[in-house]
Design a protein around this motif. Structure first.
Motif, PDB file in Angstrom:
ATOM      1  N   ALA A   1     -29.544  29.358  23.926  1.00  0.00           N
ATOM      2  CA  ALA A   1     -30.873  28.881  23.367  1.00  0.00           C
ATOM      3  C   ALA A   1     -31.584  28.609  24.618  1.00  0.00           C
ATOM      4  CB  ALA A   1     -30.662  27.459  22.805  1.00  0.00           C
ATOM      5  N   ALA A   2     -32.891  28.287  24.250  1.00  0.00           N
ATOM      6  CA  ALA A   2     -33.827  27.865  25.649  1.00  0.00           C
ATOM      7  C   ALA A   2     -34.795  26.917  24.964  1.00  0.00           C
ATOM      8  CB  ALA A   2     -34.593  29.352  25.876  1.00  0.00           C
ATOM      9  N   THR A   3     -35.207  26.209  26.093  1.00  0.00           N
ATOM     10  CA  THR A   3     -36.172  25.026  25.619  1.00  0.00           C
ATOM     11  C   THR A   3     -36.897  24.574  26.861  1.00  0.00           C
ATOM     12  OG1 THR A   3     -36.315  22.996  24.549  1.00  0.00           O
ATOM     13  CG2 THR A   3     -34.722  23.144  26.169  1.00  0.00           C
ATOM     14  N   SER A   4     -37.544  23.812  26.712  1.00  0.00           N
ATOM     15  CA  SER A   4     -38.706  23.132  27.774  1.00  0.00           C
ATOM     16  C   SER A   4     -38.272  21.738  28.316  1.00  0.00           C
ATOM     17  CB  SER A   4     -40.246  23.596  27.466  1.00  0.00           C
ATOM     18  OG  SER A   4     -40.436  24.789  27.313  1.00  0.00           O
ATOM     19  N   LEU A   5     -38.367  21.595  29.628  1.00  0.00           N
ATOM     20  CA  LEU A   5     -38.187  19.948  29.950  1.00  0.00           C
ATOM     21  C   LEU A   5     -39.556  19.215  30.023  1.00  0.00           C
ATOM     22  CD1 LEU A   5     -35.978  20.908  33.159  1.00  0.00           C
ATOM     23  CD2 LEU A   5     -35.134  20.372  30.954  1.00  0.00           C
ATOM     24  N   PRO A   6     -39.466  18.131  30.183  1.00  0.00           N
ATOM     25  CA  PRO A   6     -40.642  17.239  30.030  1.00  0.00           C
ATOM     26  C   PRO A   6     -41.746  17.759  31.049  1.00  0.00           C
ATOM     27  CG  PRO A   6     -38.979  15.726  29.948  1.00  0.00           C
ATOM     28  CD  PRO A   6     -38.349  17.008  30.362  1.00  0.00           C
ATOM     29  N   ASP A   7     -41.400  18.149  32.213  1.00  0.00           N
ATOM     30  CA  ASP A   7     -42.267  18.781  33.054  1.00  0.00           C
ATOM     31  C   ASP A   7     -43.047  20.173  32.980  1.00  0.00           C
ATOM     32  OD1 ASP A   7     -40.103  20.081  33.950  1.00  0.00           O
ATOM     33  OD2 ASP A   7     -39.925  19.365  35.767  1.00  0.00           O
ATOM     34  N   GLY A   8     -42.374  20.620  31.843  1.00  0.00           N
ATOM     35  CA  GLY A   8     -42.704  22.129  31.494  1.00  0.00           C
ATOM     36  C   GLY A   8     -41.945  23.219  32.094  1.00  0.00           C
ATOM     37  N   ALA A   9     -40.952  22.854  32.672  1.00  0.00           N
ATOM     38  CA  ALA A   9     -40.107  24.067  33.326  1.00  0.00           C
ATOM     39  C   ALA A   9     -39.053  24.389  32.150  1.00  0.00           C
ATOM     40  CB  ALA A   9     -39.319  23.183  34.748  1.00  0.00           C
ATOM     41  N   SER A  10     -38.723  25.598  32.247  1.00  0.00           N
ATOM     42  CA  SER A  10     -37.722  25.901  31.139  1.00  0.00           C
ATOM     43  C   SER A  10     -36.139  25.581  31.691  1.00  0.00           C
ATOM     44  CB  SER A  10     -37.780  27.633  31.342  1.00  0.00           C
ATOM     45  OG  SER A  10     -37.313  28.144  32.372  1.00  0.00           O
ATOM     46  N   ALA A  11     -35.458  25.651  30.551  1.00  0.00           N
ATOM     47  CA  ALA A  11     -34.232  25.436  30.735  1.00  0.00           C
ATOM     48  C   ALA A  11     -33.457  26.362  29.641  1.00  0.00           C
ATOM     49  CB  ALA A  11     -33.697  23.978  30.260  1.00  0.00           C
ATOM     50  N   VAL A  12     -32.325  26.992  30.133  1.00  0.00           N
ATOM     51  CA  VAL A  12     -31.384  27.983  29.568  1.00  0.00           C
ATOM     52  C   VAL A  12     -30.068  27.353  29.068  1.00  0.00           C
ATOM     53  CG1 VAL A  12     -30.787  30.348  29.280  1.00  0.00           C
ATOM     54  CG2 VAL A  12     -32.855  29.867  30.234  1.00  0.00           C
ATOM     55  N   VAL A  13     -29.613  27.662  27.918  1.00  0.00           N
ATOM     56  CA  VAL A  13     -28.352  27.013  27.366  1.00  0.00           C
ATOM     57  C   VAL A  13     -27.422  27.980  26.752  1.00  0.00           C
ATOM     58  CG1 VAL A  13     -27.368  25.456  25.860  1.00  0.00           C
ATOM     59  CG2 VAL A  13     -29.245  24.908  27.167  1.00  0.00           C
ATOM     60  N   ALA A  14     -26.229  28.064  27.175  1.00  0.00           N
ATOM     61  CA  ALA A  14     -25.251  28.928  26.551  1.00  0.00           C
ATOM     62  C   ALA A  14     -23.965  28.102  26.403  1.00  0.00           C
ATOM     63  CB  ALA A  14     -24.816  29.927  27.423  1.00  0.00           C
ATOM     64  N   VAL A  15     -23.382  28.190  25.055  1.00  0.00           N
ATOM     65  CA  VAL A  15     -22.348  27.256  24.781  1.00  0.00           C
ATOM     66  C   VAL A  15     -21.176  28.303  24.185  1.00  0.00           C
ATOM     67  CG1 VAL A  15     -21.028  25.547  23.358  1.00  0.00           C
ATOM     68  CG2 VAL A  15     -23.459  25.283  24.197  1.00  0.00           C
ATOM     69  N   VAL A  16     -20.007  28.267  24.741  1.00  0.00           N
ATOM     70  CA  VAL A  16     -18.770  29.252  24.014  1.00  0.00           C
ATOM     71  C   VAL A  16     -17.612  28.315  23.852  1.00  0.00           C
ATOM     72  CG1 VAL A  16     -17.462  31.079  24.940  1.00  0.00           C
ATOM     73  CG2 VAL A  16     -19.734  31.354  25.616  1.00  0.00           C
ATOM     74  N   CYS A  17     -17.219  28.776  22.774  1.00  0.00           N
ATOM     75  CA  CYS A  17     -16.156  27.629  22.414  1.00  0.00           C
ATOM     76  C   CYS A  17     -14.799  28.893  21.443  1.00  0.00           C
ATOM     77  CB  CYS A  17     -16.497  27.168  20.882  1.00  0.00           C
ATOM     78  SG  CYS A  17     -17.672  25.522  21.673  1.00  0.00           S
ATOM     79  N   ASP A  18     -13.597  28.494  21.791  1.00  0.00           N
ATOM     80  CA  ASP A  18     -12.509  29.314  21.545  1.00  0.00           C
ATOM     81  C   ASP A  18     -11.584  28.302  20.551  1.00  0.00           C
ATOM     82  OD1 ASP A  18     -10.253  30.747  21.303  1.00  0.00           O
ATOM     83  OD2 ASP A  18      -9.888  31.139  23.352  1.00  0.00           O
ATOM     84  N   GLY A  19     -11.606  28.739  19.206  1.00  0.00           N
ATOM     85  CA  GLY A  19     -10.561  28.246  18.298  1.00  0.00           C
ATOM     86  C   GLY A  19      -9.113  28.377  18.838  1.00  0.00           C
ATOM     87  N   VAL A  20      -8.447  27.001  18.570  1.00  0.00           N
ATOM     88  CA  VAL A  20      -7.096  27.210  18.906  1.00  0.00           C
ATOM     89  C   VAL A  20      -6.293  27.782  17.731  1.00  0.00           C
ATOM     90  CG1 VAL A  20      -5.072  25.838  19.354  1.00  0.00           C
ATOM     91  CG2 VAL A  20      -7.219  25.113  20.469  1.00  0.00           C
ATOM     92  N   SER A  21      -5.600  28.966  17.964  1.00  0.00           N
ATOM     93  CA  SER A  21      -5.152  29.550  16.829  1.00  0.00           C
ATOM     94  C   SER A  21      -3.933  28.872  16.027  1.00  0.00           C
ATOM     95  CB  SER A  21      -4.304  31.138  17.321  1.00  0.00           C
ATOM     96  OG  SER A  21      -5.648  31.673  17.678  1.00  0.00           O
ATOM     97  N   SER A  22      -3.321  28.014  16.858  1.00  0.00           N
ATOM     98  CA  SER A  22      -2.159  27.316  16.150  1.00  0.00           C
ATOM     99  C   SER A  22      -2.799  26.072  15.140  1.00  0.00           C
ATOM    100  CB  SER A  22      -1.306  26.726  17.148  1.00  0.00           C
ATOM    101  OG  SER A  22      -2.004  25.815  18.077  1.00  0.00           O
ATOM    102  N   ALA A  23      -4.047  25.827  15.247  1.00  0.00           N
ATOM    103  CA  ALA A  23      -4.569  24.721  14.478  1.00  0.00           C
ATOM    104  C   ALA A  23      -5.006  25.343  13.067  1.00  0.00           C
ATOM    105  CB  ALA A  23      -5.744  23.955  15.477  1.00  0.00           C
ATOM    106  N   THR A  24      -5.389  24.198  12.287  1.00  0.00           N
ATOM    107  CA  THR A  24      -5.876  24.562  10.982  1.00  0.00           C
ATOM    108  C   THR A  24      -7.409  24.931  11.141  1.00  0.00           C
ATOM    109  OG1 THR A  24      -4.470  23.039   9.818  1.00  0.00           O
ATOM    110  CG2 THR A  24      -6.618  23.239   8.852  1.00  0.00           C
ATOM    111  N   ARG A  25      -7.999  26.010  10.535  1.00  0.00           N
ATOM    112  CA  ARG A  25      -9.289  26.333  10.558  1.00  0.00           C
ATOM    113  C   ARG A  25      -9.951  26.313  11.817  1.00  0.00           C
ATOM    114  NH1 ARG A  25      -9.537  21.784   7.280  1.00  0.00           N
ATOM    115  NH2 ARG A  25     -11.550  21.161   8.297  1.00  0.00           N
TER     116      ARG A  25
END
Length: 369
Positions: free
Chosen positions: A114-138
């Motif tokens: 994702a990407a967004t703007s800070l209050p001063d107009g500068a840009s911010a870029v975001v990445a989130v990566v998640c790994d499900g634990v196979s031994s868990a439910t769902r």
């Protein structure tokens, strides 16, 4: 002689006065009334074409069959591909790819960019990566909930002017609460734990990069010029192996070769205990990319220098292509696990300088020599 009602040669229906067959031209007076091998019963003419069921359902990826309503091919039995088996996303300044791999029956990883703007107009870029634990439910639901919640929390906080480090810390706790909520009122499947996953996130904003994580998903800094600047791992695993190394009980190579190496000591989930999210902020002084990935990738190149060898030279200008190449690298290595990687170029676009002057941070990478 019995009256012929059909031609003994081609089974064309006949009229009582016919002497020759109107279809094949045979002389009926010189032909037996019953076709060779026949019984004398009335014979129906062959239809001009057979009426077959029209193909229904999407085509099978494994053969020429079709996927039936039960989700399996009616010819070879292969299951319908899941949309999460392979996912690609790309925005200006960030891209990511996730793949099921060769061995798992589903993709339990999830990611957002994702990407967004800070209050001063500068840009911010975001990445989130998640790994499900196979031994868990769902575990697939856990990773999806965590990735979506962390991303939304980060964007909301950054747009409000919250410091990236505080925003990252809070986003990880928000993600943990979202995973906890999956267990409410539902008992785990037999032999499994409550829904759980690991999480690693990156924010590039204001000339600096902030990383946050819980578990053994990782972030790396890979400079464009790998002779002048050294690749660097930015995270420390919450794992058995990392604890052994930190305690001085094992060398890193020995610890990660142990069968217990990937037993995680930190995760998001109802049975995770008290969480202490890790965060670190650093200032790159040279162009490069930040990689955030699951162990489905780094298992095949654990050291930063080894992983850098698999990163294309044009990763900063072609982040989606780089992410694809890294997934293919892991698949070629065996693809034993789900594979997810996001690539954040820094500076965010070719030729752009950081939007704020670099300032010393906890991890301050050396400039080009």
């Amino acid at each position: 002689m019995p009256q012929m009602t059909v031609c003994p040669s081609c089974a064309e229906p006949l009229e009582p006065e016919d002497v020759f067959c109107g279809a094949c031209g045979i002389n009926l007076a010189q032909s037996p009334a019953t076709p060779r091998g026949g019984t004398g019963d009335f014979v129906l003419a062959a239809p001009a074409h057979l009426l077959l069921d029209e193909p229904s359902g999407p085509p099978c990826a494994q053969c020429d069959g079709r996927i039936a309503a039960d989700g399996y091919c009616d010819t070879c039995g292969a299951a319908r591909p899941n949309p999460r088996d392979h996912v690609e996303r790309c925005l200006e300044g960030v891209a990511g790819v996730s793949d099921r791999g060769h061995r798992h029956h589903r993709n339990e990883d999830s990611f957002t960019v994702a990407a967004t703007s800070l209050p001063d107009g500068a840009s911010a870029v975001v990445a989130v990566v998640c790994d499900g634990v196979s031994s868990a439910t769902r575990p697939d639901e856990a990773s999806q909930a965590a990735a979506d919640t962390a991303s939304e929390s980060l964007l909301t906080a950054l747009e409000a002017g919250t410091d990236p480090t505080r925003a990252m810390h809070d986003a990880l706790l928000d993600a943990a609460r979202a995973v906890d909520a999956l267990a409410d009122g539902r008992a785990p499947e037999p032999g499994t734990n409550s829904p759980a996953c690991t999480c690693v996130s990156a924010v590039a904003a204001g000339g600096a990069v902030t990383i946050g994580w819980i578990g053994d998903s990782r972030a790396y800094w890979i400079p464009d010029d790998r002779e002048a600047a050294e690749p660097y791992r930015l995270t420390e695993d919450d794992s058995w192996a990392a604890r052994m190394v930190a305690a001085g009980l094992m060398e890193e190579a020995e610890a990660y070769a142990d069968p217990r190496a990937h037993a995680i000591t930190g995760w998001l989930g109802a049975d995770a205990g008290e969480l202490d999210p890790h965060t670190v902020t650093f200032t790159p002084h040279v162009p490069g990319v930040i990689l955030v990935c699951t162990d489905g990738l780094w298992n095949y190149a654990e050291a930063a220098t080894a992983l850098a060898d698999a990163v294309p030279a044009d990763a900063r200008t072609e982040p989606l292509s780089a992410a694809r190449d890294l997934v293919q690298f892991a698949l070629a290595g065996g693809g034993h696990d789900n594979i997810t990687v996001a690539v954040l170029p820094f500076p965010p676009a070719p030729g752009r300088r950081p939007e704020a002057p670099p300032t010393p941070t906890l991890v301050d990478l050396p400039p080009t020599v």
